[in-house]
Design an enzyme around this catalytic site. Structure first.
Site, mmCIF file in Angstrom:
data_model
loop_
_atom_site.group_PDB
_atom_site.id
_atom_site.type_symbol
_atom_site.label_atom_id
_atom_site.label_comp_id
_atom_site.label_asym_id
_atom_site.label_seq_id
_atom_site.Cartn_x
_atom_site.Cartn_y
_atom_site.Cartn_z
ATOM 1 N N SER A 429 -13.431 -15.250 10.463
ATOM 2 C CA SER A 429 -14.501 -16.229 10.666
ATOM 3 C C SER A 429 -14.978 -16.842 9.353
ATOM 4 C CB SER A 429 -15.682 -15.584 11.396
ATOM 5 O OG SER A 429 -16.104 -14.422 10.721
ATOM 6 N N HIS A 450 -9.597 -19.375 14.618
ATOM 7 C CA HIS A 450 -10.925 -18.779 14.749
ATOM 8 C C HIS A 450 -11.480 -18.986 16.161
ATOM 9 C CE1 HIS A 450 -15.448 -18.887 13.511
ATOM 10 N NE2 HIS A 450 -15.105 -17.714 14.014
#
Length: 729
Positions: A429, A450
């Site tokens: 992330s 992500h």
């Protein structure tokens, strides 16, 4: 051939029955201004046919009519109110002429009949559908309401309750439900559609079916007693107030319009619809919501273009089970791509499989799947402690702990177990892709992927292009994300990528507010109720995890020390040091207990005030406007920097990433749409009041230039042509 237009034609079918066929160039039919005008011209020809006994409406496409042409909306919405009202009157006169033909009419509806497409078929006497039908009125989701008679005809056909449910929620329904509530009169297989339609028309022509009686209720007031009307509309208004709220005026306007029109016949009811539609079309909310629809089409079109020469992965793998890994595995398997889920211990594998099974069982409970389908999907998720089968996978996503050393080791090991052409991706992330790629022999086969939590609900997947990522690698991962039903947006590499990079300045603004004496409860309330976020910053931090945010904050500070390096201990530090990690351990800004459904419910906890007092000045009150400004300026500035630096390719992609990844309030349309609505000069004036708060509040030079030249971020839209030319488009 009786009439031939660009998007439809009219011809004799047999024995006095004519057919009006929608057949636009391209893959779908849309009810654009030109088609409405052409429909009027076709009806003019039809009205002169003395031998006419019946009319069949149908489509030559896989869908009947997908709706109005939404690309026209923004320019139509700029037309002065009087001209827009005149055009709506003209459009409705066309549908009234269709409804008033002196012969029975039937629409043979296949695929989609949405918005204007639905309103078109409501003007016919009968509707016959194929099993793949989706029919409804989604206008309120675009900040408007039906404008071609949908709010008049649907309640008179179905009754107030069923119609209000569809219109206020912007719903569409399938064939069986449409048949049940009376929206269609029959469902037949595609190959029998025309044959069945002609048979119904013949029955109406011979008098076996009373088509005049079928038509009459649509011309009259709504048949409701005062008590029935009071109950229906009071309940509907209560439900809309609860679900839509003040930021979305269209659903409430639609309900109130239907209520006001209930006692009138068709003409006056249509006038009321017109009077309600026009002001809605001129709201910022309508422009923002239509903008989101168009941006969504743009983003999905870009992904489709990127993957046109790429084969979608047929076998995937996930490294790291648990909640996130299980969620990714479920989503891949659910959408038809088998997945191997690998971890280093049985406990995590069990957790991942339990997560996937839980999500499938929810589908079972909702009637979306049966037991056989559930068993079939779960059987395509293969849990394993080793690399067996990895020589067959096309793409692998790593979802292990957010630690660069661990991720590098896992990725390097996996690279040795897969084919040379297999693509590797990381679900990191915040950690730069370039840093992780340094551990690989084939960095060109690596990128970021992500996902957002919970995976099955969040539509966005950020695809991060590393410095060495090949175009083919990006295309393969975009193809997999699209296959999973996600909206992939490609961004370039930097700490936090796009979404987290712009989120943490927002959290920094929150920390500074608390440090200056703001009450986190009021900040949450203002950002939720006034600005419109689904969660205020304190609640969002509890959901994300205080420990996760604490770690990510450090990564972002290292990546952008000039703006994001803190010089003080803040609320996140105080809660982290007290082991208050948010929902995951029941203590954060709030205390959490499970409700009757097993979901965490937040409660006040006085202990948190003492903790926050250690990192804050004495409590003082801030105005709503000041809270919004101090929270949003750091985020907006960072969004603009990302565009200027090429991290995100366009305002459209940035806005969709914010809406789909963070829940940016859709009625604002995203950061750039919000900026354009405010005006860059007005935003600059607001931001300059807070520049003393530090670098996060300094407006980027590119935005200053926009303000100086009064330039928007989105291309300016010209108003549609005057109403007279719209008629004959």
């Amino acid at each position: 051939m009786l009439y031939k237009g660009d998007t439809l034609y009219l011809d004799w079918l047999e024995d006095g029955i004519a057919e009006l066929v929608f057949d636009a160039p391209g893959s779908v039919n849309k009810l654009d201004t030109a088609t409405v005008a052409s429909l009027g011209q076709a009806l003019e020809v039809l009205e002169k046919q003395h031998d006419l006994k019946g009319l069949l409406l149908r489509s030559n496409k896989a869908a009947f009519i997908v709706g109005a042409d939404i690309t026209e909306f923004l320019s139509l919405f700029l037309v002065p109110e009087e001209q827009l009202s005149q055009w709506l009157h003209f459009a409705n006169s066309v549908f009234n002429r269709l409804e008033d033909l002196p012969v029975p009419t039937l629409a043979a509806v296949n695929g989609y009949a949405l918005g204007g497409g639905c309103e078109c078929v409501l003007a016919t006497d009968y509707r016959l559908a194929t099993p793949d039908l989706r029919i409804g009125l989604p206008e309120t989701k675009l900040g408007i309401m039906p404008g071609f008679g949908g709010s008049v005809r649907l309640p008179r056909m179905l009754g107030a309750d069923s119609a209000l449910e569809i219109i206020a929620a912007g719903k569409d329904v399938g064939a069986e439900h449409a048949l049940k509530i009376g929206l269609v009169d029959g469902v037949v297989k595609q190959e029998k559609l025309i044959e069945g339609a002609i048979a119904v028309l013949r029955q109406a022509i011979t008098g076996d079916l009373d088509w005049r009686a079928k038509r009459q209720p649509k011309l009259e007031p709504l048949k409701l007693s005062k008590i029935e009307a009071a109950m229906s509309f009071t309940i509907a208004k209560g439900m809309v107030a609860q679900t839509a709220g003040k930021h979305y005026p269209a659903p409430m306007t639609a309900v109130k319009t239907i209520e006001a029109a209930a006692r009138f016949g068709r003409e006056e009811a249509l006038n009321l619809e017109n009077k309600s539609f026009v002001p809605l079309a001129h709201t910022n909310e309508a422009r923002a919501l239509v903008g989101i629809f168009l941006n969504d089409q743009y983003v999905k079109g870009k992904a489709k273009k990127l993957t046109k020469d790429i084969e979608t992965p047929k076998q995937a793998a996930v490294l790291g089970a648990g909640i996130m890994g299980g969620g990714i595995a479920y989503q891949s398997a659910w959408k038809g791509v088998p997945v191997i889920m690998k971890d280093i211990n049985d406990k995590s594998l069990n957790l991942g499989m339990t997560e996937a099974a839980k999500l499938l069982n929810k589908q079972l409970e909702r009637g979306k799947i049966d037991g056989l389908k559930l068993a079939g999907v779960i059987s395509t998720i293969h849990p394993t402690l080793d690399y067996a089968g990895f020589d067959r996978v096309d793409v692998v996503v790593e979802a292990v702990v957010e630690n660069p050393k661990v991720k590098k080791a896992v990725l390097a090991e996996t690279e040795q177990k897969v084919r040379p052409e297999t693509v590797l991706a990381s679900n990191t992330s915040t950690i730069p892709i370039g840093e992780l790629a340094s551990a690989l022999e084939r960095p060109e086969n690596f990128c970021g992927m992500h996902f957002f939590n919970p995976v099955h609900r969040m539509p966005l997947v950020e695809i991060i292009r590393g410095e060495k990522s090949s175009d083919e690698t990006i295309a393969k991962v975009v193809a997999w994300a699209s296959k999973m039903g996600k909206t992939p947006i490609v961004v370039n590499d930097c700490p936090g990528f796009f979404v987290n990079r712009v989120l943490f300045p927002y959290f920094a603004g929150f920390s500074q507010l608390l440090r200056d004496g703001a009450d986190f409860r009021k900040v949450d309330k203002v950002m939720e109720k006034q600005f419109g976020w689904p969660m205020g910053p304190a609640y969002l931090l509890d959901v994300v995890g205080i420990d996760t945010a604490h770690h990510a904050q450090a990564v972002m500070a290292a990546g952008f020390p000039q703006r994001m390096q803190k010089e003080y201990r803040d609320a996140i530090d105080a809660l982290f040091d007290a082991s208050r990690f948010g929902q995951k351990n029941g203590l954060g800004f709030w205390r959490y207990k499970e409700d009757s459904k097993g979901k965490p419910k937040k409660e006040e906890d006085a202990a948190v005030d003492d903790l926050l007092a250690s990192v804050s000045q004495p409590k003082r009150d801030f105005s709503d406007d000041e809270i919004i400004a101090r929270m949003m300026i750091p985020m907006i500035n960072e969004v603009v920097r990302c565009l200027e630096e090429g991290i995100i390719a366009s305002p459209a992609e940035a806005d969709m990433a914010l809406v789909y990844g963070l829940g940016f309030p859709p009625f604002h349309g995203g950061a750039f749409r919000w900026l354009d609505t405010q005006g860059s000069a007005k935003y600059l004036d607001m931001a300059q009041q807070y520049q003393h708060l530090g670098p996060l509040y300094e407006v980027p030079e590119g935005l200053r230039n926009k303000a100086r030249h009064n330039e928007p971020y989105y291309p300016p839209v010209e108003p549609a042509r005057p109403v007279g030319s719209l008629k004959t488009a």
